[in-house]
Design a protein around this motif. Structure first.
Motif, PDB file in Angstrom:
ATOM      1  N   HIS A  95      10.103   6.809  -0.265  1.00  0.00           N
ATOM      2  CA  HIS A  95       9.428   7.538  -1.339  1.00  0.00           C
ATOM      3  C   HIS A  95       9.385   6.632  -2.577  1.00  0.00           C
ATOM      4  O   HIS A  95      10.406   6.440  -3.239  1.00  0.00           O
ATOM      5  N   ILE A  96       8.218   6.106  -2.854  1.00  0.00           N
ATOM      6  CA  ILE A  96       8.113   5.170  -3.990  1.00  0.00           C
ATOM      7  C   ILE A  96       8.217   5.966  -5.295  1.00  0.00           C
ATOM      8  O   ILE A  96       7.591   7.011  -5.469  1.00  0.00           O
ATOM      9  N   GLY A  97       9.018   5.459  -6.207  1.00  0.00           N
ATOM     10  CA  GLY A  97       9.332   6.195  -7.435  1.00  0.00           C
ATOM     11  C   GLY A  97      10.710   6.828  -7.320  1.00  0.00           C
ATOM     12  O   GLY A  97      11.345   7.129  -8.320  1.00  0.00           O
TER      13      GLY A  97
ATOM     14  N   PHE B 149      -5.063  20.341  17.561  1.00  0.00           N
ATOM     15  CA  PHE B 149      -6.246  20.801  18.299  1.00  0.00           C
ATOM     16  C   PHE B 149      -7.540  20.242  17.702  1.00  0.00           C
ATOM     17  O   PHE B 149      -8.583  20.287  18.327  1.00  0.00           O
ATOM     18  N   LYS B 150      -7.476  19.703  16.467  1.00  0.00           N
ATOM     19  CA  LYS B 150      -8.659  19.044  15.901  1.00  0.00           C
ATOM     20  C   LYS B 150      -8.643  17.546  16.206  1.00  0.00           C
ATOM     21  O   LYS B 150      -9.681  16.928  16.404  1.00  0.00           O
ATOM     22  N   MET B 151      -7.467  16.944  16.174  1.00  0.00           N
ATOM     23  CA  MET B 151      -7.356  15.534  16.590  1.00  0.00           C
ATOM     24  C   MET B 151      -5.956  15.291  17.154  1.00  0.00           C
ATOM     25  O   MET B 151      -4.962  15.407  16.442  1.00  0.00           O
TER      26      MET B 151
ATOM     27  N   VAL C 297       0.882  -1.168   0.000  1.00  0.00           N
ATOM     28  CA  VAL C 297       0.000   0.000   0.000  1.00  0.00           C
ATOM     29  C   VAL C 297       0.918   1.216   0.000  1.00  0.00           C
ATOM     30  O   VAL C 297       1.782   1.344   0.875  1.00  0.00           O
ATOM     31  N   ILE C 298       0.740   2.096  -0.981  1.00  0.00           N
ATOM     32  CA  ILE C 298       1.604   3.282  -1.063  1.00  0.00           C
ATOM     33  C   ILE C 298       0.809   4.482  -0.565  1.00  0.00           C
ATOM     34  O   ILE C 298      -0.184   4.867  -1.170  1.00  0.00           O
ATOM     35  N   GLY C 299       1.252   5.052   0.542  1.00  0.00           N
ATOM     36  CA  GLY C 299       0.540   6.180   1.160  1.00  0.00           C
ATOM     37  C   GLY C 299      -0.160   5.700   2.411  1.00  0.00           C
ATOM     38  O   GLY C 299      -0.828   4.660   2.402  1.00  0.00           O
TER      39      GLY C 299
ATOM     40  N   SER D 193     -10.912  15.260  -1.231  1.00  0.00           N
ATOM     41  CA  SER D 193     -12.214  14.895  -0.671  1.00  0.00           C
ATOM     42  C   SER D 193     -12.152  14.937   0.854  1.00  0.00           C
ATOM     43  O   SER D 193     -11.574  15.861   1.425  1.00  0.00           O
ATOM     44  N   LEU D 194     -12.723  13.920   1.485  1.00  0.00           N
ATOM     45  CA  LEU D 194     -12.844  13.905   2.947  1.00  0.00           C
ATOM     46  C   LEU D 194     -12.370  12.570   3.499  1.00  0.00           C
ATOM     47  O   LEU D 194     -12.344  11.552   2.786  1.00  0.00           O
ATOM     48  N   ILE D 195     -12.115  12.558   4.799  1.00  0.00           N
ATOM     49  CA  ILE D 195     -11.622  11.348   5.459  1.00  0.00           C
ATOM     50  C   ILE D 195     -12.635  10.214   5.322  1.00  0.00           C
ATOM     51  O   ILE D 195     -12.267   9.064   5.060  1.00  0.00           O
ATOM     52  N   VAL D 196     -13.903  10.527   5.495  1.00  0.00           N
ATOM     53  CA  VAL D 196     -14.917   9.469   5.447  1.00  0.00           C
ATOM     54  C   VAL D 196     -14.950   8.805   4.058  1.00  0.00           C
ATOM     55  O   VAL D 196     -15.086   7.580   3.947  1.00  0.00           O
TER      56      VAL D 196
ATOM     57  N   GLY E  59       0.551   8.249   8.589  1.00  0.00           N
ATOM     58  CA  GLY E  59      -0.725   8.920   8.864  1.00  0.00           C
ATOM     59  C   GLY E  59      -1.253   9.841   7.778  1.00  0.00           C
ATOM     60  O   GLY E  59      -2.396  10.259   7.827  1.00  0.00           O
ATOM     61  N   GLY E  60      -0.402  10.191   6.785  1.00  0.00           N
ATOM     62  CA  GLY E  60      -0.878  11.072   5.712  1.00  0.00           C
ATOM     63  C   GLY E  60      -1.347  12.400   6.277  1.00  0.00           C
ATOM     64  O   GLY E  60      -0.747  12.947   7.220  1.00  0.00           O
ATOM     65  N   LEU E  61      -2.441  12.914   5.749  1.00  0.00           N
ATOM     66  CA  LEU E  61      -2.941  14.214   6.217  1.00  0.00           C
ATOM     67  C   LEU E  61      -3.439  14.157   7.656  1.00  0.00           C
ATOM     68  O   LEU E  61      -3.526  15.170   8.331  1.00  0.00           O
TER      69      LEU E  61
ATOM     70  N   ALA F  60      -0.247  26.168   2.235  1.00  0.00           N
ATOM     71  CA  ALA F  60      -0.690  25.726   3.565  1.00  0.00           C
ATOM     72  C   ALA F  60       0.026  24.434   3.975  1.00  0.00           C
ATOM     73  O   ALA F  60       0.397  24.268   5.139  1.00  0.00           O
ATOM     74  N   MET F  61       0.228  23.548   2.999  1.00  0.00           N
ATOM     75  CA  MET F  61       0.839  22.267   3.357  1.00  0.00           C
ATOM     76  C   MET F  61       2.371  22.343   3.446  1.00  0.00           C
ATOM     77  O   MET F  61       3.035  21.342   3.667  1.00  0.00           O
ATOM     78  N   ASP F  62       2.944  23.562   3.254  1.00  0.00           N
ATOM     79  CA  ASP F  62       4.343  23.769   3.662  1.00  0.00           C
ATOM     80  C   ASP F  62       4.368  24.249   5.112  1.00  0.00           C
ATOM     81  O   ASP F  62       5.362  24.082   5.804  1.00  0.00           O
TER      82      ASP F  62
ATOM     83  N   VAL G 238       2.874  -1.078   4.281  1.00  0.00           N
ATOM     84  CA  VAL G 238       2.454   0.291   3.943  1.00  0.00           C
ATOM     85  C   VAL G 238       3.712   1.147   3.789  1.00  0.00           C
ATOM     86  O   VAL G 238       4.496   1.286   4.725  1.00  0.00           O
ATOM     87  N   TYR G 239       3.899   1.699   2.580  1.00  0.00           N
ATOM     88  CA  TYR G 239       5.038   2.581   2.315  1.00  0.00           C
ATOM     89  C   TYR G 239       4.594   4.037   2.412  1.00  0.00           C
ATOM     90  O   TYR G 239       3.544   4.404   1.873  1.00  0.00           O
ATOM     91  N   GLU G 240       5.396   4.845   3.080  1.00  0.00           N
ATOM     92  CA  GLU G 240       5.056   6.268   3.261  1.00  0.00           C
ATOM     93  C   GLU G 240       6.344   7.083   3.097  1.00  0.00           C
ATOM     94  O   GLU G 240       7.344   6.779   3.732  1.00  0.00           O
TER      95      GLU G 240
END
Ligand SMILES: Cc1cc2nc3c(=O)[nH]c(=O)nc-3n(C[C@H](O)[C@H](O)[C@H](O)COP(=O)(O)OP(=O)(O)OC[C@H]3O[C@@H](n4cnc5c(N)ncnc54)[C@H](O)[C@@H]3O)c2cc1C
Ligand code: SF4
Length: 486
Positions: free
Chosen positions: A216-218, A190-192, A149-151, A447-450, A180-182, A258-260, A172-174
């Motif tokens: 890092h796959i690739g 503070f959210k989780m 599983v990648i990610g 999208s969303l976690i769900v 945990g990803g995002l 934001a993701m930096d 699981v490769y990360e």
């Protein structure tokens, strides 16, 4: 059913959040610890067992909501936890982070505040962990088949847990240094609190899932090597290519995606830094983008001690109530106030950024914007409304456009993309390369976690059938399923 008169006698009630002045001093979750349990049985009792529970359809996982409401109301917490885990691998994530489309589809919500489904969900799982009833479920027999599983975001974790429990040997490769990803590096503490994530990862390890962070796959391992080593591959690499804003001054120091920014804050909470390398202390912060990622930047900048935070949104301010053209049971666009908005900041709607202005050292010091109106669905600047606002730190939170190219993964595996740039898949989550499947934002788009968990579960069922000929694993959604909106 739960309390037959509950929806008539019990008003909707939410747990109390900690006072703003207290919670902005720390990174802990915003709710008062233990505040939910005293009210939750009565809240679950508001469920009407309405006959055709639209909440099932509202929830992409197909959570069997009326059943666990009934069990909670009767005090059968273990039964409720079993029922919840039958459809959701990680209710402690969704119970904290899901925008709860189930609640906007709740039948009670037609003419009253809906059942607080998400709160019931999180109460069930938190209590199950406390009671020690969440146990590792290792497979009885191994299939002898291997899956990479990648990610390691929610889709990768859900796929990995399902496939491990089905008897396959899963790694699981990360590429990040932690799993945990995002959930790990996007969503703030503070959210989780990350202890919830760590506890699940430990459960998965005990079941037999192997984790390979920092791979890092690739780059560290080629697509060919992966294909040679594993019987099947699940790509759960997310939609991580951020949308950019090509206006003059974009290259100035102090303008970041934001993701930096958010991962540094999360890493600081993990103890990797004393002060985050990008920090808002004493700065005038401008967040561009009015969504959840923007709100996460706002809450983070507040806790870092920003001088001011302004969140800009190009769309007009949504209405407070469900608009007439977005009727029940759709998920409506309404004005929502997150915990971060409660704490601080100014929200400015219907504006577009035209330029970042720098100082003599090449650092951003201001931002020029103009008000916009919409013509034929497109924003048009309103003449004479241009103005400049102070900005020492600008955070771009304008969404994501698909999985990243250029790290070799997509080209090395020869993967086809769909018209939106996501990894193309058929009804079985299979890509054009035999044995390679895709789940989560990488195939669906941002999208969303769900949805990510639902996709991970569904893709796992397809992978299991590919490896074993048939599968009894649940498959909650096809890849084409979408939220009911208008
Ligand atoms: C800041 C932020 C806040 C959010 N808040 C919420 C929220 O409150 N509620 C909600 O429901 N949704 C939220 N979302 C959306 C949600 O987080 C995503 O929809 C979800 O995480 C997608 O899951 P995923 O498993 O598909 O991908 P991701 O969680 O993105 O995980 C993908 C993983 O793959 C890894 N990866 C990528 N390429 C490679 C490679 N070549 N080799 C190895 N690893 C690789 C990445 O490093 C990443 O860890 C938020 C998103 C952001 C950005
Ligand atoms: S996962 Fe989300 S949509 Fe499903 S029951 Fe929980 S809060 Fe509702």
């Amino acid at each position: 059913m739960a309390d037959p008169r509950g929806f008539l006698t019990t008003p909707q009630q939410h747990p109390e959040r900690r006072p703003v002045t207290e919670r902005v001093q720390d990174w802990k979750e915003v709710y008062k610890p233990g505040g939910l349990l005293p009210i939750i049985s009565k809240q679950a009792g508001r469920c009407m067992d309405c006959g055709i529970p639209f909440c099932h359809n509202g929830c992409p996982l197909g959570n069997i909501i009326p059943e666990w409401n009934d069990l909670v109301w009767k005090g059968d917490w273990e039964g409720a936890s079993e029922r919840l885990h039958a459809t959701n691998n990680f209710p402690e994530f969704t119970g904290r982070l899901c925008p709860a489309p189930c609640e906007t589809a709740c039948v009670l919500g037609i003419n009253q505040p809906p059942v607080t489904i998400k709160n019931v969900e999180v109460a069930i799982i938190d209590r199950a962990w406390e009671d020690g009833t969440v146990k590792p479920l290792p497979p009885e027999r191994l299939s002898g088949r291997t899956v990479a599983v990648i990610g390691s975001g929610p889709s990768g974790l859900a796929a990995a847990q399902q496939l491990t429990r089905a008897g396959h040997t899963v790694a699981v490769y990360e590429r990040a240094d932690r799993i945990g990803g995002l959930l790990r590096y996007g969503i703030p503490e503070f959210k989780m609190e990350k202890r919830h994530l760590n506890r699940r990862i430990e459960q998965m390890r005990a079941e037999g899932t192997k984790f390979r962070p920092g791979m890092h796959i690739g780059v560290d391992l080629t697509g060919d090597a992966l294909l040679a080593r594993y019987d099947a591959i699940v790509l759960a690499v997310g939609s991580t290519k951020a949308r950019d804003l090509e206006v003059p001054g974009r290259d100035l120091a102090g303008v970041h995606q934001a993701m930096d920014y958010l991962p540094y804050a999360n890493k600081t909470c993990e103890g990797d830094y004393l002060t985050a390398p990008i920090d808002a202390f004493g700065k005038h912060v401008v967040v561009i983008g009015g969504g959840d990622t923007g709100a996460d930047c706002l809450g983070t900048a507040t806790r870092q001690g920003a001088a001011s935070v302004t969140q800009l949104e190009i769309m007009p301010r949504p209405t407070d109530e469900r608009p007439g053209h977005q009727p029940w049971p759709t998920y409506p666009m309404i004005f929502r106030v997150s915990s971060a908005h409660e704490e601080n900041g100014e929200r400015v709607y219907a504006v577009s950024t035209t330029e970042f202005v720098g100082d003599d050292n090449g650092r951003v010091q201001a931002l020029k914007l103009t008000e916009v109106r919409f013509e034929g669905g497109r924003p048009v600047p309103v003449e004479g409304t241009e103005r400049e606002i102070p900005a020492d730190l600008v955070l771009l939170a304008m969404g994501f456009v698909g999985p990243e190219r250029g790290n070799g993964l997509i080209d090395q595996l020869g993967l086809a993309l769909d018209e939106r740039g996501n990894i193309a898949r058929d009804a079985e989550y299979a890509t054009n390369v035999p044995g390679v499947f895709v789940a989560g934002d990488a195939g669906r788009g941002q999208s969303l976690i769900v949805w990510a968990i639902a996709e991970g579960r569904s893709a796992a069922s397809s992978v299991d059938a590919y490896l074993s000929g048939t599968s009894t694993l649940p498959k909650p959604i096809p890849p084409t399923a979408r939220q009911v909106t208008v």
